[in-house]
Motif scaffolding. Structure first.
Motif, PDB file in Angstrom:
ATOM      1  N   LEU A 291      13.971 -23.000  18.095  1.00  0.00           N
ATOM      2  CA  LEU A 291      14.100 -21.667  17.521  1.00  0.00           C
ATOM      3  C   LEU A 291      15.005 -20.794  18.367  1.00  0.00           C
ATOM      4  O   LEU A 291      15.208 -21.055  19.553  1.00  0.00           O
ATOM      5  N   GLN A 292      15.529 -19.762  17.760  1.00  0.00           N
ATOM      6  CA  GLN A 292      16.265 -18.733  18.487  1.00  0.00           C
ATOM      7  C   GLN A 292      15.226 -17.742  19.040  1.00  0.00           C
ATOM      8  O   GLN A 292      14.107 -17.679  18.530  1.00  0.00           O
ATOM      9  N   PRO A 293      15.600 -16.963  20.058  1.00  0.00           N
ATOM     10  CA  PRO A 293      14.629 -16.013  20.604  1.00  0.00           C
ATOM     11  C   PRO A 293      14.062 -15.100  19.514  1.00  0.00           C
ATOM     12  O   PRO A 293      14.806 -14.660  18.628  1.00  0.00           O
ATOM     13  N   ASN A 294      12.763 -14.895  19.577  1.00  0.00           N
ATOM     14  CA  ASN A 294      12.044 -13.992  18.653  1.00  0.00           C
ATOM     15  C   ASN A 294      11.964 -14.452  17.197  1.00  0.00           C
ATOM     16  O   ASN A 294      11.491 -13.719  16.351  1.00  0.00           O
ATOM     17  N   GLN A 295      12.434 -15.640  16.911  1.00  0.00           N
ATOM     18  CA  GLN A 295      12.251 -16.129  15.536  1.00  0.00           C
ATOM     19  C   GLN A 295      10.800 -16.540  15.368  1.00  0.00           C
ATOM     20  O   GLN A 295      10.209 -17.148  16.264  1.00  0.00           O
ATOM     21  N   LYS A 296      10.257 -16.215  14.208  1.00  0.00           N
ATOM     22  CA  LYS A 296       8.849 -16.510  13.962  1.00  0.00           C
ATOM     23  C   LYS A 296       8.729 -17.635  12.928  1.00  0.00           C
ATOM     24  O   LYS A 296       9.481 -17.671  11.955  1.00  0.00           O
ATOM     25  N   ILE A 297       7.766 -18.548  13.151  1.00  0.00           N
ATOM     26  CA  ILE A 297       7.589 -19.647  12.188  1.00  0.00           C
ATOM     27  C   ILE A 297       6.520 -19.278  11.183  1.00  0.00           C
ATOM     28  O   ILE A 297       5.462 -18.746  11.524  1.00  0.00           O
ATOM     29  N   HIS A 298       6.800 -19.616   9.932  1.00  0.00           N
ATOM     30  CA  HIS A 298       5.828 -19.439   8.846  1.00  0.00           C
ATOM     31  C   HIS A 298       5.527 -20.808   8.235  1.00  0.00           C
ATOM     32  O   HIS A 298       6.407 -21.658   8.166  1.00  0.00           O
ATOM     33  N   PHE A 299       4.302 -20.984   7.781  1.00  0.00           N
ATOM     34  CA  PHE A 299       3.945 -22.178   7.005  1.00  0.00           C
ATOM     35  C   PHE A 299       3.297 -21.708   5.716  1.00  0.00           C
ATOM     36  O   PHE A 299       2.737 -20.615   5.648  1.00  0.00           O
ATOM     37  N   GLU A 300       3.306 -22.599   4.714  1.00  0.00           N
ATOM     38  CA  GLU A 300       2.631 -22.288   3.441  1.00  0.00           C
ATOM     39  C   GLU A 300       1.802 -23.494   3.038  1.00  0.00           C
ATOM     40  O   GLU A 300       2.247 -24.288   2.218  1.00  0.00           O
ATOM     41  N   LEU A 301       0.654 -23.621   3.643  1.00  0.00           N
ATOM     42  CA  LEU A 301      -0.173 -24.786   3.330  1.00  0.00           C
ATOM     43  C   LEU A 301      -1.118 -24.478   2.179  1.00  0.00           C
ATOM     44  O   LEU A 301      -1.631 -23.369   2.060  1.00  0.00           O
ATOM     45  N   GLY A 302      -1.347 -25.462   1.347  1.00  0.00           N
ATOM     46  CA  GLY A 302      -2.273 -25.300   0.232  1.00  0.00           C
ATOM     47  C   GLY A 302      -3.348 -26.381   0.294  1.00  0.00           C
ATOM     48  O   GLY A 302      -4.468 -26.167   0.752  1.00  0.00           O
ATOM     49  N   ARG A 303      -2.944 -27.582  -0.096  1.00  0.00           N
ATOM     50  CA  ARG A 303      -3.880 -28.693  -0.220  1.00  0.00           C
ATOM     51  C   ARG A 303      -4.697 -28.968   1.051  1.00  0.00           C
ATOM     52  O   ARG A 303      -5.894 -29.207   0.980  1.00  0.00           O
ATOM     53  N   SER A 304      -4.024 -28.929   2.204  1.00  0.00           N
ATOM     54  CA  SER A 304      -4.729 -29.300   3.435  1.00  0.00           C
ATOM     55  C   SER A 304      -5.813 -28.286   3.788  1.00  0.00           C
ATOM     56  O   SER A 304      -6.698 -28.568   4.588  1.00  0.00           O
TER      57      SER A 304
ATOM     58  N   PRO B 221     -12.330 -39.580   2.100  1.00  0.00           N
ATOM     59  CA  PRO B 221     -12.457 -38.159   2.473  1.00  0.00           C
ATOM     60  C   PRO B 221     -13.465 -37.922   3.592  1.00  0.00           C
ATOM     61  O   PRO B 221     -13.236 -37.063   4.449  1.00  0.00           O
ATOM     62  N   ASP B 222     -14.548 -38.713   3.626  1.00  0.00           N
ATOM     63  CA  ASP B 222     -15.557 -38.434   4.656  1.00  0.00           C
ATOM     64  C   ASP B 222     -15.088 -38.800   6.057  1.00  0.00           C
ATOM     65  O   ASP B 222     -15.629 -38.307   7.037  1.00  0.00           O
ATOM     66  N   SER B 223     -14.075 -39.669   6.143  1.00  0.00           N
ATOM     67  CA  SER B 223     -13.617 -40.041   7.482  1.00  0.00           C
ATOM     68  C   SER B 223     -12.639 -38.992   8.011  1.00  0.00           C
ATOM     69  O   SER B 223     -12.259 -39.015   9.175  1.00  0.00           O
ATOM     70  N   GLU B 224     -12.197 -38.093   7.168  1.00  0.00           N
ATOM     71  CA  GLU B 224     -11.235 -37.067   7.618  1.00  0.00           C
ATOM     72  C   GLU B 224     -11.409 -35.807   6.764  1.00  0.00           C
ATOM     73  O   GLU B 224     -10.527 -35.435   6.004  1.00  0.00           O
ATOM     74  N   VAL B 225     -12.586 -35.193   6.885  1.00  0.00           N
ATOM     75  CA  VAL B 225     -12.835 -34.013   6.042  1.00  0.00           C
ATOM     76  C   VAL B 225     -11.889 -32.874   6.400  1.00  0.00           C
ATOM     77  O   VAL B 225     -11.535 -32.060   5.551  1.00  0.00           O
ATOM     78  N   ILE B 226     -11.522 -32.823   7.679  1.00  0.00           N
ATOM     79  CA  ILE B 226     -10.522 -31.824   8.085  1.00  0.00           C
ATOM     80  C   ILE B 226      -9.302 -32.590   8.564  1.00  0.00           C
ATOM     81  O   ILE B 226      -9.406 -33.495   9.398  1.00  0.00           O
ATOM     82  N   VAL B 227      -8.171 -32.246   8.010  1.00  0.00           N
ATOM     83  CA  VAL B 227      -6.953 -32.986   8.312  1.00  0.00           C
ATOM     84  C   VAL B 227      -6.538 -32.770   9.776  1.00  0.00           C
ATOM     85  O   VAL B 227      -6.977 -31.805  10.417  1.00  0.00           O
ATOM     86  N   ASP B 228      -5.718 -33.669  10.288  1.00  0.00           N
ATOM     87  CA  ASP B 228      -5.302 -33.596  11.687  1.00  0.00           C
ATOM     88  C   ASP B 228      -4.209 -32.515  11.852  1.00  0.00           C
ATOM     89  O   ASP B 228      -3.018 -32.823  11.930  1.00  0.00           O
ATOM     90  N   PHE B 229      -4.668 -31.271  11.892  1.00  0.00           N
ATOM     91  CA  PHE B 229      -3.712 -30.165  12.005  1.00  0.00           C
ATOM     92  C   PHE B 229      -2.953 -30.219  13.333  1.00  0.00           C
ATOM     93  O   PHE B 229      -1.807 -29.828  13.415  1.00  0.00           O
ATOM     94  N   LYS B 230      -3.631 -30.730  14.363  1.00  0.00           N
ATOM     95  CA  LYS B 230      -2.994 -30.700  15.685  1.00  0.00           C
ATOM     96  C   LYS B 230      -1.685 -31.495  15.664  1.00  0.00           C
ATOM     97  O   LYS B 230      -0.640 -30.995  16.068  1.00  0.00           O
ATOM     98  N   SER B 231      -1.774 -32.742  15.150  1.00  0.00           N
ATOM     99  CA  SER B 231      -0.566 -33.582  15.140  1.00  0.00           C
ATOM    100  C   SER B 231       0.527 -32.947  14.286  1.00  0.00           C
ATOM    101  O   SER B 231       1.715 -33.035  14.608  1.00  0.00           O
ATOM    102  N   TYR B 232       0.106 -32.319  13.194  1.00  0.00           N
ATOM    103  CA  TYR B 232       1.081 -31.679  12.298  1.00  0.00           C
ATOM    104  C   TYR B 232       1.827 -30.569  13.045  1.00  0.00           C
ATOM    105  O   TYR B 232       3.059 -30.556  13.098  1.00  0.00           O
TER     106      TYR B 232
END
Ligand code: LLP
Length: 382
Positions: free
Chosen positions: A255-268, A234-245
């Motif tokens: 996506l189609q025009p104007n479609q919006k993306i949603h995420f539902e993250l918990g653990r990270s 855990p100490d080597s990656e206290v914050i997960v690599d959100f960028k790559s995700y």
């Protein structure tokens, strides 16, 4: 991981308890927002941890709430999330929970079966409302995680299978109290490779296209959660690599025009900010090992017993440098009540304080009162 000053505070408090590093949570949220960008909406999955102090930070960071029970919806509202920022998912929503969510005018129901479509339509009609819904689709993608937390395979109970789409479209035409606004996907949890997310994008593109070809445009594409954290170091990656995700979705999703993306993250979001703190009650010799018996057990953190999950275990008070092997067990009358086998720790004795790391997600939230155990305490570090 803890400063000497923090260890002094920890030593003064009655164990077992969860210690939450609110500073780390704040930094995680900042990184999350930075890498997600402004064009996506993130709903925090309350099931990972619905502790009000944590929820408050998460709400203030501007996230919405992803709930899987009426009480989670209630908790979100109590904490001040706007109804319009709350989604309600789950394969088995109970009628009174649906009614409550309708009364609160939440943003969207993620619907998991044809039967549920009818029920929500009927209950919304009684309230003279039109419920916004997203179809949870089972994309049949292997998340390569523990089988108990794989959700996107056809054999799993979750979501609506593509072979049911034609029927769903026909049924939707007949229902006047639901409005389809989104497609929802979630393939599993503690996913540590980005490949399943790439595959998910390809599937989502195909399914989105299928709906367009059938005259249905949805405004939101919800990609669920599932991003795993580093339990081993855990100490080597206290914050997960959100960028790559997030890059995966930026690169692979069409996506189609104007479609919006949603995420539902918990653990990270909350996983690394929580640690379970316990005292050693006894050390005793087994045949091939020593047992360190703690005052915390599977009732506070069930993950090792349920999924044989690994959590890093540290003795934060021993001043001894000799390393010995211990089975770290709890006080519950179950042999699965074991946090780790053959764990190397500095020589450990009664009264030492043990930290079980990465317990912020699915720790407190999955606590049991089995054996009439009382809830663990809480300590917040800023
Ligand atoms: N969305 C849906 C529909 C979900 O089912 C879940 C988690 C999430 C979002 C959040 O997933 P996360 O980002 O936290 O991976 N108790 C297990 C994990 C169960 C996950 C259930 N669903 C554990 O301790 O590993």
């Amino acid at each position: 991981m803890f400063s000497n000053k923090q260890i002094e505070r920890i030593k003064k408090k009655q164990t077992p308890f969860f210690v939450y590093d609110l500073n780390l949570l704040q930094n995680t949220l900042t990184a999350l927002k930075q890498h997600a960008g402004n064009d996506v909406k993130i709903h925090y999955a309350l099931k990972a941890n619905s502790n009000l102090k944590l929820l408050d930070c998460i709400k203030k960071a501007g996230l919405g709430a992803d709930c899987v029970s009426g009480n989670e919806v209630k908790q979100s509202i109590k904490c001040g999330f706007l109804p319009n920022d709350i989604v309600f998912a789950g394969v088995g929503k109970i009628d009174h929970e649906i009614n409550y969510a309708l009364e609160q005018n939440i943003c969207c129901f993620n619907v998991e079966s044809i039967s549920e479509l009818f029920v929500i339509n009927q209950l919304a009609a009684k309230q003279h409302k039109k419920a916004a819904i997203a179809l949870r689709v089972n994309p049949n993608i292997d998340a390569y995680t523990h089988k108990y937390i794989t959700t996107g395979l056809q054999e799993n109970k979750f979501g609506i299978n593509p072979y049911e789409f034609e029927e769903v479209i026909q049924i939707l035409k007949t229902l006047s109290h639901v409005e389809l606004i989104g497609l929802h996907f979630h393939i599993g949890s503690q996913i540590t490779s980005l490949v399943p997310f790439e595959k998910l994008c390809t599937r989502v593109n195909e399914i989105n296209q299928w709906f367009i070809e059938h005259g249905i445009y949805v405004e939101s594409i919800n990609l669920g959660g599932g991003l795993g954290i580093n339990y081993h170091e855990p100490d080597s990656e206290v914050i997960v690599d959100f960028k790559s995700y997030f890059d995966v979705f930026r690169n692979f999703l069409k996506l189609q025009p104007n479609q919006k993306i949603h995420f539902e993250l918990g653990r990270s979001i909350v996983g690394q900010c929580g640690t379970l703190i316990a005292s050693v009650l006894h050390v005793k010799k087994g045949i091939n090992t020593n047992f360190a018996i703690l005052d915390a057990g599977m009732t506070e953190l069930i993950r090792p017993a349920l999924y044989e999950a690994y959590h890093k275990i540290e003795n934060i008070t021993s001043e001894n440098s000799t390393l010995l092997k211990y089975d770290i067990v709890g006080p519950i009358c179950e042999s699965s009540d074991c946090f780790g086998k053959a764990v190397l720790l500095p020589e450990t004795k009664r009264g030492d304080i043990i930290a079980i790391r990465s317990a912020g997600a699915y720790g407190e939230a999955m606590s049991l009162n089995y054996n009439l155990r009382k809830p663990a305490g809480k300590l917040y570090l800023k």
